[in-house]
Design a protein around this motif. Structure first.
Motif, PDB file in Angstrom:
ATOM      1  N   THR A 250       0.905  -1.240   0.070  1.00 12.42           N
ATOM      2  CA  THR A 250      -0.461  -0.057  -0.028  1.00 12.42           C
ATOM      3  C   THR A 250       0.335   1.317   0.411  1.00 12.42           C
ATOM      4  OG1 THR A 250      -1.939  -1.493   1.334  1.00 12.42           O
ATOM      5  CG2 THR A 250      -1.577   1.644   1.066  1.00 12.42           C
ATOM      6  N   ARG A 251       2.168   1.086   1.121  1.00 15.74           N
ATOM      7  CA  ARG A 251       2.790   2.500   0.624  1.00 15.74           C
ATOM      8  C   ARG A 251       3.663   2.531  -0.784  1.00 15.74           C
ATOM      9  NH1 ARG A 251       4.153   5.664   5.169  1.00 15.74           N
ATOM     10  NH2 ARG A 251       6.424   5.644   4.463  1.00 15.74           N
ATOM     11  N   ILE A 252       4.323   1.253  -1.091  1.00 12.90           N
ATOM     12  CA  ILE A 252       4.941   1.653  -2.705  1.00 12.90           C
ATOM     13  C   ILE A 252       3.727   1.696  -3.404  1.00 12.90           C
ATOM     14  CG2 ILE A 252       5.697   0.194  -4.231  1.00 12.90           C
ATOM     15  CD1 ILE A 252       6.797  -1.162  -2.320  1.00 12.90           C
ATOM     16  N   ARG A 253       2.837   1.466  -3.364  1.00 13.44           N
ATOM     17  CA  ARG A 253       1.529   2.302  -4.015  1.00 13.44           C
ATOM     18  C   ARG A 253       1.315   3.864  -4.432  1.00 13.44           C
ATOM     19  NH1 ARG A 253      -1.279  -2.906  -3.299  1.00 13.44           N
ATOM     20  NH2 ARG A 253      -0.849  -3.896  -5.155  1.00 13.44           N
ATOM     21  N   ASN A 254       0.945   3.881  -3.566  1.00 18.83           N
ATOM     22  CA  ASN A 254       1.556   5.919  -2.600  1.00 18.83           C
ATOM     23  C   ASN A 254       2.641   6.605  -3.401  1.00 18.83           C
ATOM     24  OD1 ASN A 254      -1.512   5.729  -2.811  1.00 18.83           O
ATOM     25  ND2 ASN A 254      -0.962   4.952  -0.332  1.00 18.83           N
ATOM     26  N   GLY A 255       4.042   6.032  -3.602  1.00 21.98           N
ATOM     27  CA  GLY A 255       5.076   5.846  -3.421  1.00 21.98           C
ATOM     28  C   GLY A 255       6.161   6.289  -2.584  1.00 21.98           C
ATOM     29  N   ASN A 256       6.095   5.900  -1.231  1.00 21.09           N
ATOM     30  CA  ASN A 256       6.277   5.744  -0.265  1.00 21.09           C
ATOM     31  C   ASN A 256       7.307   4.576  -0.139  1.00 21.09           C
ATOM     32  OD1 ASN A 256       5.427   8.438   0.490  1.00 21.09           O
ATOM     33  ND2 ASN A 256       3.367   7.051   0.833  1.00 21.09           N
ATOM     34  N   PRO A 257       8.183   4.268   0.829  1.00 22.79           N
ATOM     35  CA  PRO A 257       8.674   3.070   1.326  1.00 22.79           C
ATOM     36  C   PRO A 257       7.850   1.976   2.154  1.00 22.79           C
ATOM     37  CG  PRO A 257      10.041   5.648   1.830  1.00 22.79           C
ATOM     38  CD  PRO A 257       9.330   5.873   1.807  1.00 22.79           C
ATOM     39  N   GLY A 258       8.259   1.047   1.654  1.00 21.73           N
ATOM     40  CA  GLY A 258       7.229   0.029   1.691  1.00 21.73           C
ATOM     41  C   GLY A 258       8.097  -0.965   2.207  1.00 21.73           C
ATOM     42  N   GLU A 259       7.569  -1.657   3.478  1.00 19.16           N
ATOM     43  CA  GLU A 259       8.290  -3.125   3.672  1.00 19.16           C
ATOM     44  C   GLU A 259       8.044  -4.007   3.168  1.00 19.16           C
ATOM     45  OE1 GLU A 259       8.306  -5.572   8.291  1.00 19.16           O
ATOM     46  OE2 GLU A 259       6.419  -4.596   7.618  1.00 19.16           O
ATOM     47  N   VAL A 260       9.372  -4.619   3.165  1.00 17.01           N
ATOM     48  CA  VAL A 260       9.293  -6.221   2.267  1.00 17.01           C
ATOM     49  C   VAL A 260      10.656  -7.054   2.880  1.00 17.01           C
ATOM     50  CG1 VAL A 260      10.049  -4.781   0.419  1.00 17.01           C
ATOM     51  CG2 VAL A 260      11.490  -5.178   1.246  1.00 17.01           C
ATOM     52  N   THR A 261       9.816  -8.461   2.645  1.00 14.22           N
ATOM     53  CA  THR A 261      10.805  -9.376   2.820  1.00 14.22           C
ATOM     54  C   THR A 261      11.658 -10.033   1.535  1.00 14.22           C
ATOM     55  OG1 THR A 261       8.760 -11.130   1.403  1.00 14.22           O
ATOM     56  CG2 THR A 261       8.540 -10.184   3.594  1.00 14.22           C
ATOM     57  N   GLY A 262      13.014 -10.734   2.230  1.00 12.02           N
ATOM     58  CA  GLY A 262      14.054 -11.029   1.295  1.00 12.02           C
ATOM     59  C   GLY A 262      14.857  -9.644   1.770  1.00 12.02           C
ATOM     60  N   GLY A 263      16.072 -10.746   0.645  1.00  7.40           N
ATOM     61  CA  GLY A 263      16.821  -9.234   1.411  1.00  7.40           C
ATOM     62  C   GLY A 263      17.938  -8.923   0.433  1.00  7.40           C
ATOM     63  N   ALA A 264      18.605  -7.719  -0.032  1.00  8.39           N
ATOM     64  CA  ALA A 264      19.686  -7.059  -1.195  1.00  8.39           C
ATOM     65  C   ALA A 264      20.757  -6.121  -0.263  1.00  8.39           C
ATOM     66  CB  ALA A 264      18.653  -6.715  -2.162  1.00  8.39           C
ATOM     67  N   GLU A 265      21.927  -5.985  -1.366  1.00  5.71           N
ATOM     68  CA  GLU A 265      22.566  -4.760  -0.790  1.00  5.71           C
ATOM     69  C   GLU A 265      22.011  -3.496  -0.189  1.00  5.71           C
ATOM     70  OE1 GLU A 265      25.420  -5.720  -0.398  1.00  5.71           O
ATOM     71  OE2 GLU A 265      25.371  -7.720  -0.670  1.00  5.71           O
ATOM     72  N   TRP A 266      22.262  -2.727   1.354  1.00  9.09           N
ATOM     73  CA  TRP A 266      21.823  -1.342   0.769  1.00  9.09           C
ATOM     74  C   TRP A 266      22.173  -0.214  -0.388  1.00  9.09           C
ATOM     75  CZ3 TRP A 266      19.521   0.520   5.247  1.00  9.09           C
ATOM     76  CH2 TRP A 266      19.461   2.175   5.236  1.00  9.09           C
ATOM     77  N   GLY A 267      20.796   0.444  -1.062  1.00  9.95           N
ATOM     78  CA  GLY A 267      21.026   0.677  -1.707  1.00  9.95           C
ATOM     79  C   GLY A 267      20.933  -0.057  -3.249  1.00  9.95           C
ATOM     80  N   GLU A 268      20.703  -1.074  -3.393  1.00  9.70           N
ATOM     81  CA  GLU A 268      21.012  -2.028  -4.601  1.00  9.70           C
ATOM     82  C   GLU A 268      19.309  -1.805  -5.540  1.00  9.70           C
ATOM     83  OE1 GLU A 268      21.185  -6.801  -6.215  1.00  9.70           O
ATOM     84  OE2 GLU A 268      21.521  -6.157  -4.176  1.00  9.70           O
ATOM     85  N   LEU A 269      19.480  -1.540  -6.653  1.00 13.51           N
ATOM     86  CA  LEU A 269      18.355  -1.092  -7.584  1.00 13.51           C
ATOM     87  C   LEU A 269      17.546  -2.460  -7.241  1.00 13.51           C
ATOM     88  CD1 LEU A 269      16.984   0.282  -8.904  1.00 13.51           C
ATOM     89  CD2 LEU A 269      18.003  -0.130 -10.939  1.00 13.51           C
ATOM     90  N   VAL A 270      15.803  -3.140  -6.902  1.00 14.71           N
ATOM     91  CA  VAL A 270      15.630  -4.861  -6.925  1.00 14.71           C
ATOM     92  C   VAL A 270      14.341  -3.655  -7.715  1.00 14.71           C
ATOM     93  CG1 VAL A 270      16.560  -4.850  -4.743  1.00 14.71           C
ATOM     94  CG2 VAL A 270      14.910  -3.488  -4.368  1.00 14.71           C
ATOM     95  N   TRP A 271      13.072  -5.030  -8.025  1.00 12.34           N
ATOM     96  CA  TRP A 271      11.917  -4.710  -8.069  1.00 12.34           C
ATOM     97  C   TRP A 271      10.893  -5.571  -6.628  1.00 12.34           C
ATOM     98  CZ3 TRP A 271       8.304  -8.275 -10.201  1.00 12.34           C
ATOM     99  CH2 TRP A 271       8.791  -9.478 -10.701  1.00 12.34           C
ATOM    100  N   VAL A 272      10.480  -4.595  -6.838  1.00 13.29           N
ATOM    101  CA  VAL A 272       9.317  -5.361  -6.017  1.00 13.29           C
ATOM    102  C   VAL A 272       7.683  -5.934  -6.192  1.00 13.29           C
ATOM    103  CG1 VAL A 272       8.367  -4.880  -4.096  1.00 13.29           C
ATOM    104  CG2 VAL A 272      10.479  -3.587  -3.992  1.00 13.29           C
TER     105      VAL A 272
END
Length: 297
Positions: A250-272
């Protein structure tokens, strides 16, 4: 009468572009055939070049930059003995040479064109000079001074050495001009050279064998063509995929940071993604993702 805007249709259509047509013309034809509201492509091919042209539709246009930055593979033939105004067979001959390189001589020169190299684009290219396209200046008889640009060449391989020709394969990053490679390789070998034919065999995750023949865009417009579309996320295979929590989505759809599961490197480009499909491309920030491009699917 209001102009019809077209359909909200999203996905990728991989076209096997023929020679003799611009990349923009291919995109326009695909957009017309599918009655799409929005379309673009990821990486221009010269009018005389053939092969993979990835056409993005709708929300997939937000992923174009990902594919543009991906590695691409070109199969091309160089004619030795002449340098042309366009660095390919369509141009006028500027200089000639009677020298012809052997396969061994070509092989010996290739390491100098791999890794991080500096490349001057062709005079007939879309590079801008003081706000004008270089090819427009060149057509007016001006000689635009183009600065060398960095290019990553993953590999450059001699496939076949013929009588006065060399067939090569190059895998490179963003902004590579095969015509410049042919020109500079010809100069390095002392025999001069220009591209005789050029085919892009793959671009990022998309292969020419999966491409739709351009004549079918006209002939089979409609349900068949739409069935050839690949999903938006087909261009994102090189990025880590993370799943949003219900609140995070819900937060991501509104353009805000949103909680995710799984991990990556800090600052890495990902898709959600979530159960409904792709949500965004963004930067991982330790348990949350800051969206950069949100998909409205």
């Amino acid at each position: 009468m209001a102009r019809k805007k077209g359909r909200d249709i999203t996905g990728w259509l991989i076209v096997d572009k023929p020679a003799g047509i611009t990349s923009t013309s291919v995109v326009n034809k695909v957009r017309w055939a599918l009655d799409a509201k929005k379309a673009g492509h990821a990486g221009t091919l010269d009018p005389d070049a053939t092969g993979v042209l990835a056409v993005a539709l709708g929300e997939a246009t937000k992923t174009v930059s990902i594919l543009t930055d991906a590695l691409k593979c070109y199969d091309f033939t160089v004619n030795w003995g002449a340098e042309t105004t366009t660095d390919d067979a369509s141009g006028e001959v500027l200089r000639r040479s009677d020298m012809r390189p052997t396969g061994a001589q070509i092989e010996a020169a290739l390491p100098g064109f791999t890794g991080e190299i500096m490349q001057v684009p062709p005079a007939f290219s879309a590079v801008k000079v003081d706000g004008e396209r270089a090819y427009d200046l060149a057509r007016e008889g001006e000689a635009p001074e183009l600065a060398a640009r960095p290019l990553w060449v993953e590999s450059l391989t001699l496939l076949e050495a013929g009588a006065g020709t060399g067939r090569l394969e190059m895998v490179c990053g963003k902004g590579g001009y095969v015509r410049s490679i042919a020109r500079d390789l010809g100069r390095e070998l002392g025999c001069l050279g220009h591209v005789a034919d050029l085919r892009r065999t793959w671009s990022g995750p998309f292969d020419v064998e999966d491409g739709v023949a351009f004549d079918r865009v006209d002939r089979d417009a409609g349900d068949w063509l739409e069935a050839q579309l690949l999903p938006l996320q087909a261009a994102l295979t090189d990025l880590p995929m993370l799943r949003a929590t219900p609140e995070g989505a819900t937060r991501i759809r509104n353009g805000n940071p949103g909680e995710v599961t799984g991990g990556a490197e800090w600052g890495e480009l990902v898709w959600v993604t979530d159960a409904t499909g792709p949500l965004c491309i963004g930067r991982y920030q330790g348990g949350t993702v800051q969206p950069e491009r949100v998909f409205n699917l």
